[in-house]
Every structure is written in structure tokens, then in C-alpha cells.
Design a protein around this motif. Structure first.
Motif, short mmCIF file in Angstrom:
data_model
loop_
_atom_site.label_atom_id
_atom_site.label_comp_id
_atom_site.label_asym_id
_atom_site.label_seq_id
_atom_site.Cartn_x
_atom_site.Cartn_y
_atom_site.Cartn_z
N LEU A 1 -48.61 82.44 0.13
CA LEU A 1 -48.22 83.18 1.33
C LEU A 1 -47.73 84.59 0.98
O LEU A 1 -48.04 85.55 1.70
N PHE A 2 -46.99 84.73 -0.12
CA PHE A 2 -46.56 86.05 -0.56
C PHE A 2 -47.75 86.98 -0.76
O PHE A 2 -47.67 88.19 -0.52
N GLN A 3 -48.85 86.43 -1.22
CA GLN A 3 -50.03 87.23 -1.54
C GLN A 3 -50.96 87.43 -0.34
O GLN A 3 -51.96 88.14 -0.43
N SER A 4 -50.61 86.82 0.79
CA SER A 4 -51.46 86.92 1.97
C SER A 4 -51.25 88.25 2.69
O SER A 4 -50.19 88.88 2.59
N LYS A 5 -52.25 88.66 3.44
CA LYS A 5 -52.15 89.89 4.23
C LYS A 5 -51.07 89.74 5.30
O LYS A 5 -50.37 90.71 5.63
N THR A 6 -50.92 88.53 5.81
CA THR A 6 -49.93 88.27 6.86
C THR A 6 -48.53 88.65 6.40
O THR A 6 -47.77 89.29 7.13
N LEU A 7 -48.19 88.27 5.17
CA LEU A 7 -46.87 88.61 4.63
C LEU A 7 -46.84 90.03 4.10
O LEU A 7 -45.86 90.75 4.29
#
Length: 324
Positions: A28-34
Motif C-alpha cells: 500500500l505504501f508503494q501504491s499510487k493511492t497512498l
């Protein structure tokens, strides 16, 4: 100030603690969303005229690290902390409040569908459970007057960067614990935390900050009308993308508003009485939270704590804005 990632650990310099991230959290840290939150100012439009530039991702990681520190085995609560702000609009609450958006609803939508939802499902988590946690009283946040991790981090992070607290956050966090869903501590530490609340509110609810909020929201509305697009166009944008859209708009009204907001805020005049052509802006909501001391709200034990709550509540005002 920034958090740093090193393999599976995340270090937060505000609290000087290092938290081991779980595999799904790293994804999740590496996602665009975060990552998008890195380009949203936690300080809203106040970041346009002050040196306070920390991001909503900085705050999110801070909240997550507090939850992970005190509730290391509650994986769903850790996820709720990590995802609790993903629905924020550019400049955080500024445009949202004035134009009628709801970042909570947008957050829930992004948890139920899209990139974050796919990552949750991949690792065996139900997005509906995370949404439910965001709507319940938990150590993350609550609808009560008592303090949870979300506002604990906001108050300390903002006030520390403003330069208005006597003890640093890493010292204060040593003296807190959670009693059920709420932060509990001793009276001295509690008063330091509540002073951070006062400093934070005085800064982000200053008349100039509220005035710029209103002018930026007016520019967004004028842009949407000129371009014949729905206001919802701003929902996925970062601060920088929104500024680009507004600055490149051919509307004279939008150009003038953005010139004032970005380059000539000294032209802004703030009044306490209405008049023709003055823009009305309001402070409708404050976050007047308090800690527990010995199982009781600190305001029942301390007149100083009561006064700090009164100071924050007194900021609920209406202003009228013009510019020369």
C-alpha cells in the motif's frame, strides 16, 4: 521533516520510533493511492503562505505508526489508519468544506473499489471491515470529545512544525497509553497535548488561512463553470495538478483569484461585517478533543484544560473577505 523507508521498516522522526511494516502495508505504501497523499498539503492552503509544508502522507504514516506502536497485532486497525485519509481533496479541507465535498465518503469509495481494494483483497482483507472501523469509535478516531491517534498526530505534528510547543512529540508519546479507544496520560503531558491543539487551531484557522480557503474554492467553482465540467473533476488531483489547471485557465476571474492566492495575498482584506462583493467564509467545525487522566476527561480535573477547550471553540467565526 520526512519519514524514511528502509526495507521493511518505517522511521518517523517526529516520534523517533521505527515500525516494521507488514507485507500488505508495504504494498500500500508503494501504491499510487497512498503516494498521492505526498502531494497533498496537510496544512491546506496555509502551506501557500507559510513555511509549513508537511504532507498528508507524513500525517498518515504518523497515525499508522502510533496505532502500530500501541496496537501492533490489530492488523485491520493498522490498515484503517493507513487508509483513513486517501479520499482527501487537494489542499485538504479547504476546498472540500466550501464546495460541499465529503472526503470520508470518497475514502470509503476508494477502499471499496480501485487500487487499494485490489491490494486488500489480494492479502485476504475485506474492505467493508475497514470502512466499518472508520465509522466506529476506535483508538484511531471517534465521534466523542476524547482524543484518538488521528488528532493526536495532527495536533503534535502541526504544532511542532509551527514551533509552538514546549515539549517535543517524541517526549510526549513516551507518557501516553490508550485506555480503551482514547489517549490517557498524566495532567502535565495532557496539558502539553492540549496546548498543541490550541497552537494548531490558531494557525490553520487563522483569518488569512480561512480567507485563502474561500478564495481558492471560489476559483475552483469559477473554473468548473468556465470549462463546463463538474466540480468532481478535482477529486483525484494533487495540489500541484489543481494549481496547474487553475493557472492555465483562460477565465479572467480565475486568473485574478489565483494571482491573489499565490502571488499577492497581501491584497486580501478580512472584515467582520458583510458588504456587497465581500465573500463570506466560516469556521463551522473545530476539533476540541481532550485526553483522559485517571479515567476522567482532563477538563474535569484542570481549569487550564477547560480554558484551552474554550480557546479552540472561540475560533468558530464568520469572516467577510475582499481584496484590493
Amino acid at each position: 521533516m520526512q519519514q524514511t523507508f528502509c526495507q521493511e521498516t518505517v522511521y518517523d522522526p517526529l516520534y523517533r520510533h521505527e515500525i516494521k511494516a507488514l507485507p500488505h502495508e508495504l504494498e500500500l505504501f508503494q501504491s499510487k493511492t497512498l503516494r498521492r497523499l505526498k502531494f497533498l498539503s496537510h496544512y491546506g492552503t496555509a502551506s501557500l503562505y507559510s513555511p509549513i509544508m508537511h504532507s498528508r502522507l507524513d500525517h498518515t504514516i504518523g497515525v499508522w505508526s502510533v496505532i502500530a506502536r500501541f496496537f501492533p497485532n490489530d492488523k485491520e486497525l493498522r490498515l484503517a489508519a493507513l487508509l483513513h485519509d486517501i479520499g482527501h481533496l487537494p489542499f485538504s479541507h479547504a476546498v472540500e468544506k466550501t464546495l460541499g465535498f465529503n472526503h470520508h465518503a470518497n475514502t470509503e469509495k476508494l477502499i471499496r473499489e480501485g487500487e487499494a481494494a485490489r491490494i486488500l483483497k489480494k492479502h485476504g482483507y475485506d474492505g467493508e471491515h475497514i470502512v466499518a472501523l472508520l465509522n466506529e469509535n476506535t483508538p484511531l478516531t471517534s465521534k466523542t470529545s476524547l482524543l484518538g491517534a488521528d488528532h493526536f498526530d495532527s495536533f503534535l505534528r502541526d504544532a511542532y512544525l509551527v514551533g509552538g510547543i514546549a515539549k517535543e512529540p517524541w517526549e510526549l508519546i513516551q507518557n501516553i497509553r490508550f485506555s480503551g479507544d482514547f489517549v490517557e496520560t498524566d495532567i502535565e503531558t495532557g496539558l502539553h497535548i492540549m496546548e498543541a491543539m490550541v497552537v494548531d487551531h490558531n494557525a490553520f484557522l487563522s483569518p488569512l488561512a480561512i480567507a485563502i480557503d474561500g478564495l481558492l474554492a471560489k476559483a475552483v467553482a469559477a473554473y468548473a463553470k468556465h470549462q463546463e465540467v463538474k466540480l468532481s473533476f478535482i477529486e483525484p488531483l494533487t495540489n500541484y495538478e489543481l494549481i496547474y489547471h487553475l493557472q492555465t485557465c483562460e477565465s479572467p476571474e480565475v486568473k485574478e483569484l489565483m494571482n491573489v492566492v499565490l502571488w499577492e495575498p497581501h491584497r486580501i482584506c478580512i472584515h467582520e461585517t458583510p458588504a456587497k462583493e465581500r465573500l463570506q467564509v466560516e469556521v463551522k467545525k473545530v476539533y476540541d478533543k481532550e485526553v483522559l487522566v485517571g479515567g476522567r476527561p482532563i477538563s474535569t480535573l484542570s481549569e487550564e484544560a477547560q480554558e484551552k477547550l474554550r480557546k479552540v471553540k472561540s475560533l468558530q467565526k464568520t469572516y467577510y473577505v475582499s481584496y484590493q
